[in-house]
Design an enzyme around this catalytic site. Structure first.
Site, PDB file in Angstrom:
ATOM      1  N   ASP A  83     -65.771 -11.761 -21.865  1.00 31.80           N
ATOM      2  CA  ASP A  83     -64.825 -10.706 -21.365  1.00 31.80           C
ATOM      3  C   ASP A  83     -64.531 -11.004 -19.712  1.00 31.80           C
ATOM      4  O   ASP A  83     -65.559 -11.208 -19.036  1.00 31.80           O
ATOM      5  CB  ASP A  83     -65.603  -9.302 -21.689  1.00 31.80           C
ATOM      6  CG  ASP A  83     -64.574  -8.217 -21.274  1.00 31.80           C
ATOM      7  OD1 ASP A  83     -63.150  -8.378 -21.536  1.00 31.80           O
ATOM      8  OD2 ASP A  83     -65.034  -7.190 -21.243  1.00 31.80           O
ATOM      9  N   HIS A 188     -59.556   0.730 -17.117  1.00 30.68           N
ATOM     10  CA  HIS A 188     -60.897   0.809 -17.415  1.00 30.68           C
ATOM     11  C   HIS A 188     -61.885   2.056 -16.950  1.00 30.68           C
ATOM     12  O   HIS A 188     -61.257   2.716 -16.185  1.00 30.68           O
ATOM     13  CB  HIS A 188     -61.578  -0.558 -16.800  1.00 30.68           C
ATOM     14  CG  HIS A 188     -61.241  -1.950 -17.384  1.00 30.68           C
ATOM     15  ND1 HIS A 188     -60.191  -2.474 -16.771  1.00 30.68           N
ATOM     16  CD2 HIS A 188     -61.635  -2.616 -18.484  1.00 30.68           C
ATOM     17  CE1 HIS A 188     -59.922  -3.596 -17.529  1.00 30.68           C
ATOM     18  NE2 HIS A 188     -60.821  -3.722 -18.438  1.00 30.68           N
ATOM     19  N   LYS A 192     -59.223   7.808 -16.899  1.00 30.97           N
ATOM     20  CA  LYS A 192     -57.974   6.758 -17.309  1.00 30.97           C
ATOM     21  C   LYS A 192     -56.854   7.568 -16.983  1.00 30.97           C
ATOM     22  O   LYS A 192     -55.769   6.837 -16.641  1.00 30.97           O
ATOM     23  CB  LYS A 192     -58.099   6.367 -18.818  1.00 30.97           C
ATOM     24  CG  LYS A 192     -59.354   5.617 -19.140  1.00 30.97           C
ATOM     25  CD  LYS A 192     -58.942   5.085 -20.537  1.00 30.97           C
ATOM     26  CE  LYS A 192     -60.309   4.363 -21.070  1.00 30.97           C
ATOM     27  NZ  LYS A 192     -60.750   3.275 -20.346  1.00 30.97           N
ATOM     28  N   GLY A 220     -59.444  -1.539 -21.658  1.00 29.69           N
ATOM     29  CA  GLY A 220     -59.657  -0.119 -21.336  1.00 29.69           C
ATOM     30  C   GLY A 220     -59.209   0.674 -22.447  1.00 29.69           C
ATOM     31  O   GLY A 220     -58.507   1.677 -22.026  1.00 29.69           O
ATOM     32  N   ASN A 263     -60.400  -3.323 -26.832  1.00 26.92           N
ATOM     33  CA  ASN A 263     -61.699  -3.255 -25.965  1.00 26.92           C
ATOM     34  C   ASN A 263     -62.407  -2.149 -25.644  1.00 26.92           C
ATOM     35  O   ASN A 263     -61.782  -1.129 -25.204  1.00 26.92           O
ATOM     36  CB  ASN A 263     -61.210  -4.082 -24.596  1.00 26.92           C
ATOM     37  CG  ASN A 263     -61.179  -5.578 -24.854  1.00 26.92           C
ATOM     38  OD1 ASN A 263     -61.078  -6.013 -26.014  1.00 26.92           O
ATOM     39  ND2 ASN A 263     -61.296  -6.138 -23.719  1.00 26.92           N
ATOM     40  N   ARG A 290     -88.863   3.966 -27.218  1.00 21.37           N
ATOM     41  CA  ARG A 290     -88.315   4.066 -28.640  1.00 21.37           C
ATOM     42  C   ARG A 290     -87.812   5.139 -28.904  1.00 21.37           C
ATOM     43  O   ARG A 290     -86.806   5.608 -29.710  1.00 21.37           O
ATOM     44  CB  ARG A 290     -89.361   3.754 -29.499  1.00 21.37           C
ATOM     45  CG  ARG A 290     -89.566   2.120 -29.346  1.00 21.37           C
ATOM     46  CD  ARG A 290     -90.864   1.666 -30.039  1.00 21.37           C
ATOM     47  NE  ARG A 290     -92.019   2.479 -29.848  1.00 21.37           N
ATOM     48  CZ  ARG A 290     -93.299   2.305 -30.177  1.00 21.37           C
ATOM     49  NH1 ARG A 290     -93.491   1.416 -31.000  1.00 21.37           N
ATOM     50  NH2 ARG A 290     -94.516   3.074 -29.723  1.00 21.37           N
TER      51      ARG A 290
END
Ligand code: G3H
Ligand code: 13P
Ligand code: ZN
Length: 341
Positions: A83, A188, A192, A220, A263, A290
């Site tokens: 990427d 991204h 946005k 994005g 993406n 965990r």
């Protein structure tokens, strides 16, 4: 073992009204939850590794984690993608490491430089049977850092930064790329849009006309689910005004506009952070990783499962495996298990 390039995926996605999710991987839990979601939904997937992820996780570890996932799910069509590769040296390294797909991102360079570096990346990658994505236009969130532009300034002048359809045709011809990342109003990160969230569908329609058959990629494209923002803000975070790409618009782009790869990174980060914050706030004595990474992993799996339906890739596994066989099961030259340069 269907570890493959994106070719068989995009062959079907372009005219089939779906896109393959490209999910960023930085650690084991992310890889496991993405794979698990795709296995449940019988969906193809792209695992993408940024330069930062290579550095953070040490590519040897990531590669072994991905190999383990491929072994666990031999039925799943998986592509391993670099990427935002920014240099030819990195592209060569990824090819040698056995990636099946690379992105060369020269979008912040002057046009001629972008053409040159993208065409050179194609020569390197194609020689090894690896496919190439390049980018034209500018998304904010990463690229404007390079040219020193703030988000508000970007949004005010967004038209100027969108991919130019005529230039895209010339770029395609000169570079011989396999897919093109387009700037159509996405960006991204988690913030946005300052005003109305709106993609430039007219622009992408024009690009489809000037570059017929060229698979398009939307970076994005996280939708920034409100439930995760609410959890983050409720449990000590501060992400006011976070806004993503509305799911209906993603759905429209993949069904009608030649978008074959979408993406997603921010939504994975948000799901993980929201759940960890929740555990820390509601169980202050908890200190077993965990018990907070586990819930985070479950939240990511459900979120990705939902997304696979938005992308319309759920259930496309068998058709893609068939297309891969039809193409003669092509494998990049350097792919061997866990081989890293
Ligand atoms: O588009 C970029 C991805 O979100 C990767 O981000 O470079 O912080 O790993 P990163
Ligand atoms: P988001 O920040 O919207 O998840 O986009 C990720 C991306 O484009 C990775 O290349
Ligand atoms: Zn990106």
């Amino acid at each position: 073992m269907p570890l493959m390039t994106t070719k068989p995926m995009f062959d079907l996605a372009y005219s089939g009204g779906f896109a393959v999710g490209a999910f960023n991987v930085n650690n084991m839990e992310l890889a496991q939850s993405i794979i698990d979601a795709c296995s449940r939904e019988k969906s193809p997937l792209i695992l993408q590794i940024s330069k930062g992820a290579r550095k953070y996780a040490n590519i040897r570890y990531l590669k072994h984690i991905i190999d383990a996932a491929v072994e666990e799910h031999p039925e799943l069509p998986i592509a391993i993608h670099c990427d935002h590769g920014d240099t030819l040296e990195l592209i060569q390294t990824c090819v040698n490491d056995g990636y099946t797909s690379v992105m060369i991102d020269g979008s912040h360079h002057p046009y001629d430089h972008n053409v040159k570096i993208s065409a050179d990346a194609v020569k390197i990658a194609h020689a090894a049977g690896v496919v190439v994505e390049a980018e034209l236009g500018m998304l904010h969130g990463i690229e404007e850092d390079v040219v020193g532009l703030d988000a508000a300034e970007y949004e005010k002048n967004v038209e100027k930064f969108l991919t130019d359809p005529q230039q895209a045709a010339d770029f395609y011809k000169q570079t011989n790329i396999d897919s093109l990342a387009v700037a159509i109003g996405t960006s991204h990160g988690a913030f946005k849009f300052k005003s109305e969230a709106k993609l430039a569908f007219n622009r992408i329609e024009q690009i489809m006309k000037t570059c017929p058959g060229l698979p398009l990629v939307m970076h994005g494209s996280s939708s920034v689910p409100q439930e995760f923002i609410d959890l983050v803000n409720k449990y000590g975070g501060a992400m006011p005004n976070a806004k993503g790409v509305p799911e209906e618009q993603i759905s429209m782009a993949v069904r009608n506009y030649g978008v074959c790869k979408v993406n997603i990174d921010t939504d994975l980060r948000l799901a993980m952070t929201a759940k960890i914050r929740e555990v820390f706030a509601t169980k202050p004595a908890e200190f077993d990783p965990r018990n907070y990474l586990g819930p985070a992993r479950e939240a990511i799996t459900s979120m990705v499962q939902r997304k696979l339906h938005i992308l319309n890739s759920a259930g496309k596994m068998d058709a893609i495996n068939k297309q891969w066989e039809k193409l003669g099961k092509p494998m990049p030259k350097f792919y061997t298990k866990a081989k890293v340069a």
